[in-house]
Design a protein around this motif. Structure first.
Motif, PDB file in Angstrom:
ATOM      1  N   ASN A 237     -43.844 -26.421 -42.301  1.00 47.45           N
ATOM      2  CA  ASN A 237     -43.117 -27.523 -41.646  1.00 47.45           C
ATOM      3  C   ASN A 237     -43.776 -28.874 -41.876  1.00 47.45           C
ATOM      4  OD1 ASN A 237     -40.937 -26.173 -39.694  1.00 47.45           O
ATOM      5  ND2 ASN A 237     -42.793 -24.913 -39.629  1.00 47.45           N
ATOM      6  N   LEU A 238     -44.427 -29.037 -43.027  1.00 51.46           N
ATOM      7  CA  LEU A 238     -45.165 -30.268 -43.279  1.00 51.46           C
ATOM      8  C   LEU A 238     -44.277 -31.502 -43.317  1.00 51.46           C
ATOM      9  CD1 LEU A 238     -47.897 -29.440 -45.958  1.00 51.46           C
ATOM     10  CD2 LEU A 238     -48.227 -30.123 -43.582  1.00 51.46           C
ATOM     11  N   SER A 239     -43.000 -31.339 -43.641  1.00 53.47           N
ATOM     12  CA  SER A 239     -42.113 -32.499 -43.696  1.00 53.47           C
ATOM     13  C   SER A 239     -41.759 -33.031 -42.314  1.00 53.47           C
ATOM     14  CB  SER A 239     -40.826 -32.147 -44.452  1.00 53.47           C
ATOM     15  OG  SER A 239     -40.129 -31.109 -43.780  1.00 53.47           O
ATOM     16  N   GLU A 240     -42.069 -32.257 -41.281  1.00 51.80           N
ATOM     17  CA  GLU A 240     -41.788 -32.664 -39.907  1.00 51.80           C
ATOM     18  C   GLU A 240     -42.969 -33.435 -39.323  1.00 51.80           C
ATOM     19  OE1 GLU A 240     -38.787 -32.142 -38.778  1.00 51.80           O
ATOM     20  OE2 GLU A 240     -38.275 -31.003 -40.593  1.00 51.80           O
ATOM     21  N   GLN A 241     -42.720 -34.129 -38.210  1.00 50.39           N
ATOM     22  CA  GLN A 241     -43.787 -34.858 -37.521  1.00 50.39           C
ATOM     23  C   GLN A 241     -44.519 -33.907 -36.576  1.00 50.39           C
ATOM     24  OE1 GLN A 241     -44.639 -38.117 -38.361  1.00 50.39           O
ATOM     25  NE2 GLN A 241     -43.248 -37.435 -39.981  1.00 50.39           N
ATOM     26  N   ILE A 242     -45.383 -33.108 -37.171  1.00 51.07           N
ATOM     27  CA  ILE A 242     -46.097 -32.066 -36.430  1.00 51.07           C
ATOM     28  C   ILE A 242     -47.146 -32.703 -35.519  1.00 51.07           C
ATOM     29  CG2 ILE A 242     -47.641 -30.079 -36.682  1.00 51.07           C
ATOM     30  CD1 ILE A 242     -46.362 -29.630 -39.443  1.00 51.07           C
ATOM     31  N   THR A 243     -47.253 -32.178 -34.315  1.00 55.27           N
ATOM     32  CA  THR A 243     -48.319 -32.605 -33.411  1.00 55.27           C
ATOM     33  C   THR A 243     -49.339 -31.478 -33.268  1.00 55.27           C
ATOM     34  OG1 THR A 243     -47.249 -31.777 -31.404  1.00 55.27           O
ATOM     35  CG2 THR A 243     -46.673 -34.013 -32.123  1.00 55.27           C
ATOM     36  N   ILE A 244     -50.543 -31.830 -32.892  1.00 50.18           N
ATOM     37  CA  ILE A 244     -51.582 -30.820 -32.689  1.00 50.18           C
ATOM     38  C   ILE A 244     -51.215 -29.933 -31.507  1.00 50.18           C
ATOM     39  CG2 ILE A 244     -54.046 -30.446 -32.320  1.00 50.18           C
ATOM     40  CD1 ILE A 244     -53.220 -31.770 -34.999  1.00 50.18           C
ATOM     41  N   LYS A 245     -50.513 -30.494 -30.550  1.00 48.37           N
ATOM     42  CA  LYS A 245     -50.054 -29.701 -29.400  1.00 48.37           C
ATOM     43  C   LYS A 245     -49.110 -28.593 -29.845  1.00 48.37           C
ATOM     44  CE  LYS A 245     -48.011 -30.218 -24.791  1.00 48.37           C
ATOM     45  NZ  LYS A 245     -49.223 -29.742 -24.100  1.00 48.37           N
TER      46      LYS A 245
END
Length: 330
Positions: A237-245
């Motif tokens: 899912n690298l294209s998404e705005q991934i959060t550490i949470k």
């Protein structure tokens, strides 16, 4: 018997680049084997010129290596005058004796722009030759006190797997040499080729040089699997705005536990790993596609092209367009 014959110049189309591995008594066989595996094997899987590999010794006889084996070099010290990269897989960290002729050859090589790569105790020879003056260095953690006493003027990074300073690359103990050698292949041929070499080694394709040398505490199998699940999810899912949470949720951990266990497992923070993964993804796209920069930025998880450009240049040292021009696959 060593020789200087049959040293092909760089305009010989059979070879892209010549690598000389310097050996001496007390040679570490594992470190030497790393250089052989990465640079010295034939590569039938590649249809382009690979490295010319030369084993160089300052001695006329075979050298005594660790494990009770002897290794005979096929080239003399004169080969250092024509090679493009010199690798020092290990050296006499326990000795302050200097070989005047060898030091002279190394300095002459440095003056003509030769690259140097040291593995483990090989950094001691670079320091003796003055090739680390004004630079940072690293070595195996067990050699750090000795190196600090012998060369107090050289700044040490005690945690780095390897340090790249342009024409000088220093790596830490043993397996970190694999990372440094693959890093050099990546610089010469790009990440796609470096990854193929890593697969043949059954090695991790890329570890950032800034990762720590060792993990101080063991991690339970269940927690390690949980971290792996989180990493797999993030890579998908690298294209998404991934959060550490969100990554912590995938591992079924609290934020605090996730940060601690992630660092214990990988040697870096979740944010550092995520930034590294985005850059690795963008490198792959730059090398293997004709996508516009805006599209590559989006697929790699950056909100804008400018954000991507700044982040890429900060971590890689060149702009995305310059990287593509150098490493684009035909």
């Amino acid at each position: 018997m060593t020789s200087t014959g049959n040293i092909r110049p760089m305009n010989d189309k059979k070879y892209k680049h010549s690598v000389a591995v310097l050996i001496s008594d007390g040679l570490g066989t594992f470190e030497f084997g790393i250089a052989v595996e990465v640079f010295g094997l034939t590569r039938p899987e590649f249809n382009f010129p690979w490295y010319k590999f030369m084993v160089v010794s300052t001695q006329a006889k075979a050298v005594n290596a660790s494990g009770g084996v002897s290794i005979a070099a096929n080239y003399s010290i004169e080969a250092l005058s024509v090679c493009d990269t010199i690798i020092i897989p290990s050296w006499h960290s326990y000795s302050d004796k200097k070989d005047a002729l060898l030091i002279q050859k190394l300095r002459e090589a440095a003056e003509r722009g030769v690259r140097f790569l040291s593995i483990c105790s090989g950094v001691f020879l670079l320091a003796q030759a003055g090739l680390l003056d004004g630079k940072k260095a690293t070595t195996h953690w067990k050699h750090l006190p000795k190196f600090r006493r012998a060369h107090p003027q050289i700044e040490l990074d005690e945690n780095a797997l390897y340090i790249d300073q342009g024409n000088v690359i220093c790596s830490a103990g043993s397996a970190a040499g694999i990372d440094a050698c693959l890093h050099l292949v990546r610089k010469d041929f790009g990440s796609q080729i470096a990854n193929q070499v890593a697969r043949r080694l059954v090695a991790h394709p890329h570890r950032d040089g800034g990762q720590t040398q060792f993990i101080p505490n063991p991690v339970a199998k269940l927690e390690r699997n949980a971290i792996s699940n989180s990493i797999d999810w993030a890579l998908a899912n690298l294209s998404e705005q991934i959060t550490i949470k969100e990554m912590a949720m995938q591992a079924h951990m609290s934020d605090r536990s996730f940060h601690r266990r992630f660092r214990d497992t990988t040697g870096v923070s979740p944010l550092h790993w995520l930034q590294q993964a985005r850059i690795a993804k963008s490198k792959e796209l730059l090398e293997t596609t004709n996508y516009k920069m805006e599209h590559i930025a989006e697929l790699s998880g950056y909100l804008t092209h400018e954000t991507f450009r700044v982040a890429f240049k900060k971590r890689v040292g060149v702009s995305p367009s310059a990287y593509r021009a150098r490493f684009r696959s035909d």
